[in-house]
Enzyme design. Structure first.
Site, mmCIF file in Angstrom:
data_model
loop_
_atom_site.group_PDB
_atom_site.id
_atom_site.type_symbol
_atom_site.label_atom_id
_atom_site.label_comp_id
_atom_site.label_asym_id
_atom_site.label_seq_id
_atom_site.Cartn_x
_atom_site.Cartn_y
_atom_site.Cartn_z
ATOM 1 N N GLY A 148 18.784 49.952 44.405
ATOM 2 C CA GLY A 148 18.894 51.069 44.694
ATOM 3 C C GLY A 148 19.395 51.850 43.507
ATOM 4 C CB SER A 199 25.499 59.216 46.426
ATOM 5 O OG SER A 199 24.568 58.382 45.704
ATOM 6 C CD GLN A 216 22.478 53.967 44.149
ATOM 7 O OE1 GLN A 216 21.842 54.321 45.053
ATOM 8 N NE2 GLN A 216 22.832 52.703 44.148
ATOM 9 C CG ASP A 246 29.179 48.713 45.885
ATOM 10 O OD1 ASP A 246 28.557 49.286 47.095
ATOM 11 O OD2 ASP A 246 29.022 48.943 44.785
ATOM 12 C CE LYS A 271 26.338 52.270 49.681
ATOM 13 N NZ LYS A 271 26.083 52.835 48.582
ATOM 14 N NE ARG A 291 26.265 45.938 51.614
ATOM 15 C CZ ARG A 291 26.406 46.243 50.616
ATOM 16 N NH1 ARG A 291 27.266 47.082 50.020
ATOM 17 N NH2 ARG A 291 25.829 45.485 49.585
HETATM 18 C C1 S3P Z 1 26.163 52.558 42.318
HETATM 19 C C2 S3P Z 1 26.858 53.601 43.324
HETATM 20 C C3 S3P Z 1 26.945 53.122 44.728
HETATM 21 C C4 S3P Z 1 26.951 51.707 44.943
HETATM 22 C C5 S3P Z 1 25.981 50.928 44.360
HETATM 23 C C6 S3P Z 1 25.851 51.245 42.615
HETATM 24 C C7 S3P Z 1 25.878 53.116 40.888
HETATM 25 O O1 S3P Z 1 26.021 53.798 45.382
HETATM 26 O O2 S3P Z 1 27.002 51.481 46.279
HETATM 27 O O3 S3P Z 1 26.369 49.589 44.525
HETATM 28 O O4 S3P Z 1 25.753 52.127 40.072
HETATM 29 O O5 S3P Z 1 25.915 54.019 40.742
HETATM 30 P P1 S3P Z 1 25.890 55.201 45.953
HETATM 31 O O6 S3P Z 1 26.598 56.035 44.781
HETATM 32 O O7 S3P Z 1 24.569 55.628 46.327
HETATM 33 O O8 S3P Z 1 26.855 55.318 47.121
#
Ligand code: S3P
EC number: 2.5.1.19
Length: 429
Positions: free
Chosen positions: A94, A167, A169, A316, A343, A347
């Protein structure tokens, strides 16, 4: 489908882990951010997991030249990122897909981002909607929600965006777009999510500031960034499996060496401490973020806990934490964790299905669950293709023999997981 059986053990262990997998989040960012410089970036201890190697391969398809010797990687960016001749495969990641969506939205050309069957069913509108609102041209199934995503990069407008989801991401995708926008942008989230993007890009020379009113201000790039020169620390999310192992086996202890101590990443250790484990932190250096060792020792039976705050900081680790909850005294409660449903698997569902197979009583809620602590029985566990489910129940196997089905997914984030686990117990194929 590879299945593995973990034998129960009562033998106290004292594990000193200097080979926990390198941090996944930081490794993805190394591959991508090096493209924003005009000089070679030097990365040591890059995670050789399937997910992060996919991000590295995408950087190469965009024109970077890559020299790799094990985890030592040198990424020389092209003068101008080029339109790849093939689709870009993010694998199971993701992070790879969402961050590349932000980066590529501002780059001239046509790009198709795809992934495995799990990633192709995860929601992308959390990034595609705000990106489209600033001028990005992105399409995909369900009106841009599901990959494959087709991106035609071009001009982007500056923005002011308060994200409804905490988030990293989403934040990182929007920051990467903001660096290419026509003016300064503002981004806000309720709880600061992991902040590797801000730390690393600022370290490379980008102007990204967290203002006192909580808005992050991002100025567009006026020149290429400085290259990265970094040794990726160990991943606290990967180390956490062995933290739980030490917390549930009498007289056991684990030291996780050279791990990031970034406060947005070690909240699960704080929860394990609250449940009764002995935990100490030793900061040794600060390169983009604090790095050091964490020691976890058994300190008697764990107590139940309620987890409802700072969820983005331990999202996580909740599957592994749930194994600790399942053998703790009393009923544990997880709230405000709806994000768990989107996720690598749902989960909430996959953790509870696994625990129920082990004879643990649970109650499912839309945004969390309750776990009545007791004992674990032997069971056969389906990972549903989710690396963290497979590894969490492998750790449960230390208390009652577990057969874990579909363990291939562990290679996405922690290829040497079983090598370390085999120092504690027997593993049969
Ligand atoms: C991550 C952010 C998290 C995490 C993922 C890695 C990242 O997701 O769960 O394993 O590297 O930015 P979210 O920010 O969407 O929750």
């Amino acid at each position: 489908m590879k299945s593995v059986t973990i034998s129960a053990t009562t033998k106290a262990f004292s594990l000193e882990c200097s080979d926990i997998a390198p941090d996944k989040s930081i490794s993805h960012r190394c591959a991508m951010f090096s493209l924003l410089s005009d000089k070679p970036s030097k990365i040591k201890n890059f995670l050789l997991g399937e997910d992060t190697l996919a991000s590295l391969s995408i950087a190469e398809q965009l024109g970077a030249s890559i020299k790799r010797n094990g985890g030592d990687v040198e990424i020389t960016p092209p003068t101008k990122l080029s339109e790849p001749s093939n689709i870009l495969d993010c694998g199971n990641a993701g992070t790879g897909m969402r961050l590349y969506a932000g980066l590529l939205s501002g780059i001239e050309g046509s790009f198709i981002l795809t992934g495995d069957k799990y990633l192709r069913s995860r929601p992308m509108n959390r990034v595609t909607i705000p990106l489209r609102n600033i001028g990005a041209k992105i399409d995909g199934r369900e009106n841009g929600n599901l990959a494959p995503l087709a991106i035609r990069g071009g001009d982007l407008k500056s923005f002011k965006y308060a994200s409804p989801i905490d988030s990293a991401q989403i934040k990182s995708a929007l920051i990467l777009a903001a660096l290419q926008a026509d003016d300064s942008s503002l981004y806000k989230e309720e709880l600061l999510s992991r902040d590797h993007t801000e730390r690393m890009l600022s370290g490379m020379g980008a102007k990204i500031t967290l203002q006192s009113d909580g808005w992050i201000k991002i100025d567009p790039l006026t020149q290429p960034l400085n290259p990265l020169n970094i040794t990726v620390p160990a991943d606290p999310s990967s180390g956490f499996f062995f933290a739980v192992a030490a917390a549930i086996i009498p007289n056991a202890s684990t030291v996780i060496k050279n791990v990031t101590l970034n406060p947005t990443r070690i909240e699960a250790y704080k929860i394990l401490e609250k449940m009764g484990a002995n935990i100490s932190y030793l900061e040794k250096e600060n390169i983009y973020e604090p790095i050091g060792d964490i020691k976890i020792s058994y300190n008697g039976k764990l107590s139940s806990v309620t987890v409802e705050n700072n969820i983005a900081w331990l999202i996580d680790e909740l599957p592994a934490l749930s194994i600790a909850m399942s053998v703790a005294k009393g009923t544990s409660l997880v709230k405000n964790a709806k994000e768990l449903r989107v996720k690598e698997s749902d989960r909430i569902n996959t953790v509870l299905t696994g625990l129920n197979a082990c004879g643990v009583t649970t109650i499912e809620h839309e945004d969390g669950y309750e776990i009545m602590g007791g004992t674990l029985n032997s069971a056969t566990i389906n990972s549903y293709g989710d690396h963290r489910i497979a590894m969490s129940f492998a750790i449960a196997g230390l208390l009652a023999e577990m057969q874990i089905e579909d363990t291939q997914c562990i290679d996405t984030s922690f290829p040497n997981f079983f090598d370390i686990l085999s120092q504690i117990t027997q593993i049969k194929d």
